[in-house]
Design a protein around this motif. Sequence first.
Motif, mmCIF file in Angstrom:
data_model
loop_
_atom_site.group_PDB
_atom_site.id
_atom_site.type_symbol
_atom_site.label_atom_id
_atom_site.label_comp_id
_atom_site.label_asym_id
_atom_site.label_seq_id
_atom_site.Cartn_x
_atom_site.Cartn_y
_atom_site.Cartn_z
ATOM 1 N N ARG A 42 13.367 -27.311 35.416
ATOM 2 C CA ARG A 42 14.459 -27.324 36.391
ATOM 3 C C ARG A 42 15.040 -28.735 36.508
ATOM 4 N N ALA A 43 14.152 -29.714 36.616
ATOM 5 C CA ALA A 43 14.605 -31.100 36.751
ATOM 6 C C ALA A 43 15.245 -31.620 35.468
ATOM 7 N N ARG A 44 14.807 -31.081 34.333
ATOM 8 C CA ARG A 44 15.285 -31.551 33.034
ATOM 9 C C ARG A 44 16.564 -30.851 32.569
ATOM 10 N N ALA A 45 17.020 -29.864 33.311
ATOM 11 C CA ALA A 45 18.127 -29.023 32.849
ATOM 12 C C ALA A 45 19.323 -29.839 32.351
ATOM 13 N N VAL A 75 20.090 -37.337 21.210
ATOM 14 C CA VAL A 75 20.878 -38.317 21.960
ATOM 15 C C VAL A 75 19.943 -39.173 22.810
ATOM 16 N N GLY A 76 20.339 -40.425 23.047
ATOM 17 C CA GLY A 76 19.593 -41.294 23.954
ATOM 18 C C GLY A 76 18.179 -41.557 23.468
ATOM 19 N N ARG A 77 17.187 -41.202 24.292
ATOM 20 C CA ARG A 77 15.780 -41.463 23.965
ATOM 21 C C ARG A 77 15.315 -40.697 22.733
ATOM 22 N N TYR A 78 16.076 -39.697 22.322
ATOM 23 C CA TYR A 78 15.677 -38.828 21.207
ATOM 24 C C TYR A 78 16.398 -39.173 19.899
ATOM 25 N N ASP A 102 10.192 -43.143 23.625
ATOM 26 C CA ASP A 102 9.420 -43.897 24.621
ATOM 27 C C ASP A 102 8.266 -43.100 25.219
ATOM 28 N N TRP A 103 7.991 -41.890 24.678
ATOM 29 C CA TRP A 103 6.883 -41.093 25.197
ATOM 30 C C TRP A 103 6.260 -40.315 24.044
ATOM 31 N N PRO A 104 5.487 -40.974 23.211
ATOM 32 C CA PRO A 104 4.965 -40.339 21.988
ATOM 33 C C PRO A 104 3.920 -39.272 22.279
ATOM 34 N N LEU A 105 3.725 -38.397 21.282
ATOM 35 C CA LEU A 105 2.632 -37.432 21.357
ATOM 36 C C LEU A 105 1.306 -38.167 21.400
ATOM 37 N N ARG A 106 0.383 -37.678 22.227
ATOM 38 C CA ARG A 106 -0.914 -38.334 22.355
ATOM 39 C C ARG A 106 -2.007 -37.455 21.760
ATOM 40 N N GLU A 107 -2.901 -38.083 20.988
ATOM 41 C CA GLU A 107 -3.954 -37.332 20.319
ATOM 42 C C GLU A 107 -4.959 -36.738 21.301
ATOM 43 N N ASP A 108 -5.083 -37.326 22.493
ATOM 44 C CA ASP A 108 -6.062 -36.818 23.456
ATOM 45 C C ASP A 108 -5.505 -35.658 24.285
ATOM 46 N N GLU A 109 -4.258 -35.287 24.064
ATOM 47 C CA GLU A 109 -3.647 -34.155 24.757
ATOM 48 C C GLU A 109 -3.513 -32.998 23.770
ATOM 49 N N GLN A 110 -4.186 -31.902 24.022
ATOM 50 C CA GLN A 110 -4.179 -30.776 23.099
ATOM 51 C C GLN A 110 -3.416 -29.568 23.633
ATOM 52 N N VAL A 111 -3.621 -29.215 24.866
ATOM 53 C CA VAL A 111 -2.920 -28.085 25.481
ATOM 54 C C VAL A 111 -2.068 -28.567 26.642
ATOM 55 N N THR A 157 1.668 -34.490 28.920
ATOM 56 C CA THR A 157 2.587 -35.099 29.866
ATOM 57 C C THR A 157 3.953 -35.296 29.221
ATOM 58 N N ARG A 158 4.992 -35.159 30.045
ATOM 59 C CA ARG A 158 6.363 -35.369 29.603
ATOM 60 C C ARG A 158 7.091 -36.211 30.645
ATOM 61 N N LYS A 159 8.043 -37.007 30.187
ATOM 62 C CA LYS A 159 8.768 -37.906 31.083
ATOM 63 C C LYS A 159 10.261 -37.608 31.035
ATOM 64 N N LEU A 160 10.899 -37.638 32.208
ATOM 65 C CA LEU A 160 12.339 -37.483 32.306
ATOM 66 C C LEU A 160 13.033 -38.836 32.149
ATOM 67 N N ASN A 161 14.339 -38.809 32.034
ATOM 68 C CA ASN A 161 15.099 -40.053 31.902
ATOM 69 C C ASN A 161 14.888 -40.987 33.089
ATOM 70 N N ASN A 162 14.637 -40.408 34.268
ATOM 71 C CA ASN A 162 14.451 -41.240 35.457
ATOM 72 C C ASN A 162 13.027 -41.773 35.594
ATOM 73 N N GLY A 163 12.184 -41.456 34.605
ATOM 74 C CA GLY A 163 10.816 -41.951 34.618
ATOM 75 C C GLY A 163 9.809 -41.027 35.267
ATOM 76 N N GLN A 164 10.265 -39.946 35.885
ATOM 77 C CA GLN A 164 9.353 -39.011 36.532
ATOM 78 C C GLN A 164 8.513 -38.292 35.481
ATOM 79 N N ILE A 165 7.227 -38.126 35.750
ATOM 80 C CA ILE A 165 6.290 -37.566 34.780
ATOM 81 C C ILE A 165 5.752 -36.223 35.283
ATOM 82 N N TYR A 166 5.694 -35.259 34.367
ATOM 83 C CA TYR A 166 5.177 -33.927 34.664
ATOM 84 C C TYR A 166 4.107 -33.565 33.641
#
Length: 231
Positions: free
Chosen positions: A14-17, A27-30, A168-177, A180-189
């Motif tokens: 919802r926040a990322r829409a 575009v941008g970070r991608y 600016d938010w790479p895939l992490r090897e310690d995360e399997q399922v 974490t993801r970050k929005l442009n405003n820095g908020q993390i989910y």
Amino acid sequence: MTDEVLQQQIEYYRARAGEYDEWFYRVGRYDRGEELNQRWFSEASSIMNFLLQQGPFAEVLELACGTGIWTRELVQISQHITALDASKEVLELNREKIQSDKIEYQLQNLFDWQPERQYDLVFFSFWLSHVPPELLGDFLGKVYRATKAGGQIFIVDSLEEPTSTSKDWPLREDEQVYRTRKLNNGQIYKIVKVFYKPVELEAKLEAQGFEAEVRGTPNYFLYATATKRNP
């Protein structure tokens, strides 16, 4: 844990829409530079062209329809589309982008959704990877019930490729399922993100009663076509 993450996942999308399309359109970070961007677009285009070759269809169900990137393709090969998503924000963007009277939009949490009818094609893109493994069988069972005998499903999703996500938010090897993801405003989910290999997903679809073929593009995408076996 699962329920909490699934709620965060809905809130994240919802926040990322308003910025979701930046990911797909690089575009941008991608933005990964001309060479990698072109590789991405070429692979995405090949799947879109393949999808268009599958039609036409009378009745189509699009699960997790998002902002309309794939709805736009489905409109070309469908007489009617029922488009579901848990985010009213992306449904509004989809409606504005496509502007077609072929589409019926429904606000629906797919983990609560129960199919009430059957369709010639059930399509979902970048959704299966957001289904927790322990809920996958139940979800695919609902997809099976929503598909007419002899009808088709078409799935698009992600391969595990580091350059598919933001710089600016790479895939992490310690995360399997749970990842974490970050929005442009820095908020993390925290969300669910499971990367399947073609042979693995093909077996899961076959187990649900589909005749399936699952492929991968060279770098970025997983895609599957499957037909519901006649009883």
